[in-house]
Motif scaffolding. Structure first.
Motif, short mmCIF file in Angstrom:
data_model
loop_
_atom_site.label_atom_id
_atom_site.label_comp_id
_atom_site.label_asym_id
_atom_site.label_seq_id
_atom_site.Cartn_x
_atom_site.Cartn_y
_atom_site.Cartn_z
N ILE A 21 13.72 -0.52 -9.07
CA ILE A 21 13.42 -0.62 -10.76
C ILE A 21 14.12 0.59 -11.40
O ILE A 21 14.47 0.47 -12.26
CB ILE A 21 12.09 -0.60 -10.60
CG1 ILE A 21 11.77 -1.01 -12.12
CG2 ILE A 21 11.22 0.69 -10.31
CD1 ILE A 21 11.62 -2.49 -12.58
N VAL A 22 14.26 1.70 -10.63
CA VAL A 22 14.76 2.83 -11.12
C VAL A 22 15.23 3.96 -9.85
O VAL A 22 14.66 3.82 -8.89
CB VAL A 22 13.69 3.57 -12.12
CG1 VAL A 22 12.52 4.27 -11.25
CG2 VAL A 22 14.32 5.08 -12.94
N GLY A 66 5.02 5.90 -14.13
CA GLY A 66 5.15 7.45 -13.74
C GLY A 66 4.40 7.83 -12.99
O GLY A 66 4.39 7.16 -11.69
N ARG A 67 3.68 8.81 -12.90
CA ARG A 67 2.84 9.55 -11.86
C ARG A 67 2.01 8.80 -11.11
O ARG A 67 1.54 9.14 -10.03
CB ARG A 67 2.17 10.85 -12.26
CG ARG A 67 3.10 12.06 -12.58
CD ARG A 67 2.54 13.14 -12.86
NE ARG A 67 3.30 14.45 -12.75
CZ ARG A 67 2.90 15.36 -12.98
NH1 ARG A 67 1.64 15.88 -12.98
NH2 ARG A 67 3.86 16.74 -12.72
N CYS A 68 1.53 7.51 -11.49
CA CYS A 68 0.39 6.64 -11.04
C CYS A 68 1.19 5.72 -10.12
O CYS A 68 0.78 4.97 -9.33
CB CYS A 68 0.05 5.53 -12.21
SG CYS A 68 -1.07 6.55 -13.54
N ALA A 77 6.72 14.70 -5.17
CA ALA A 77 7.28 16.23 -5.70
C ALA A 77 8.76 16.00 -6.24
O ALA A 77 9.16 16.70 -7.01
CB ALA A 77 7.46 17.05 -4.55
N SER A 78 9.22 15.00 -5.87
CA SER A 78 10.69 14.37 -6.47
C SER A 78 10.33 13.27 -7.58
O SER A 78 11.18 13.43 -8.97
CB SER A 78 11.51 13.85 -5.53
OG SER A 78 12.86 13.28 -5.99
N SER A 79 9.75 12.36 -7.32
CA SER A 79 9.81 11.08 -8.15
C SER A 79 8.97 11.32 -9.44
O SER A 79 8.87 10.47 -10.37
CB SER A 79 9.09 9.75 -7.30
OG SER A 79 7.96 10.01 -7.04
N ARG A 80 8.16 12.30 -9.60
CA ARG A 80 7.07 12.62 -10.80
C ARG A 80 8.02 12.55 -11.97
O ARG A 80 7.68 12.48 -13.13
CB ARG A 80 6.29 13.63 -10.49
CG ARG A 80 7.14 14.92 -10.43
CD ARG A 80 6.16 16.22 -10.35
NE ARG A 80 6.87 17.42 -10.33
CZ ARG A 80 6.51 18.25 -9.48
NH1 ARG A 80 5.89 18.03 -8.46
NH2 ARG A 80 7.40 19.38 -9.36
#
Length: 80
Positions: A21-22, A66-68, A77-80
């Motif tokens: 998705i991203v 997002g962070r959820c 630690a990277s994807s946030r």
């Protein structure tokens, strides 16, 4: 927890997924729990964040963002 949990190995290995998705590309910026000050931030290759991380288990017609999204502490630690 989502249908897929993004892991630190996914991030470090630049893992690809069919339902991407991203793209993620930030380093694993994780502060050591027992040390203050500067810490090394390892480089990571671009990696896929799959759509399945946005689908919480046990719910229909619900997406998170997002962070959820579903990821281990290390991967966040990277994807946030």
């Amino acid at each position: 927890m989502g249908d897929y949990v993004l892991t630190g190995d996914d991030v470090r290995q630049g893992r690809r997924h069919d339902d991407v998705i991203v793209l993620g590309a930030w380093r694993l910026d994780r502060h050591p729990a027992n040390q203050a000050g500067y810490h090394p931030i390892p480089w990571t290759p671009p990696y896929d964040i799959p759509y399945r991380t946005l689908l919480p288990q046990g719910f229909d017609n619900l997406l998170v963002a997002g962070r959820c999204h579903s990821a281990t502490s290390e991967a966040l630690a990277s994807s946030r």
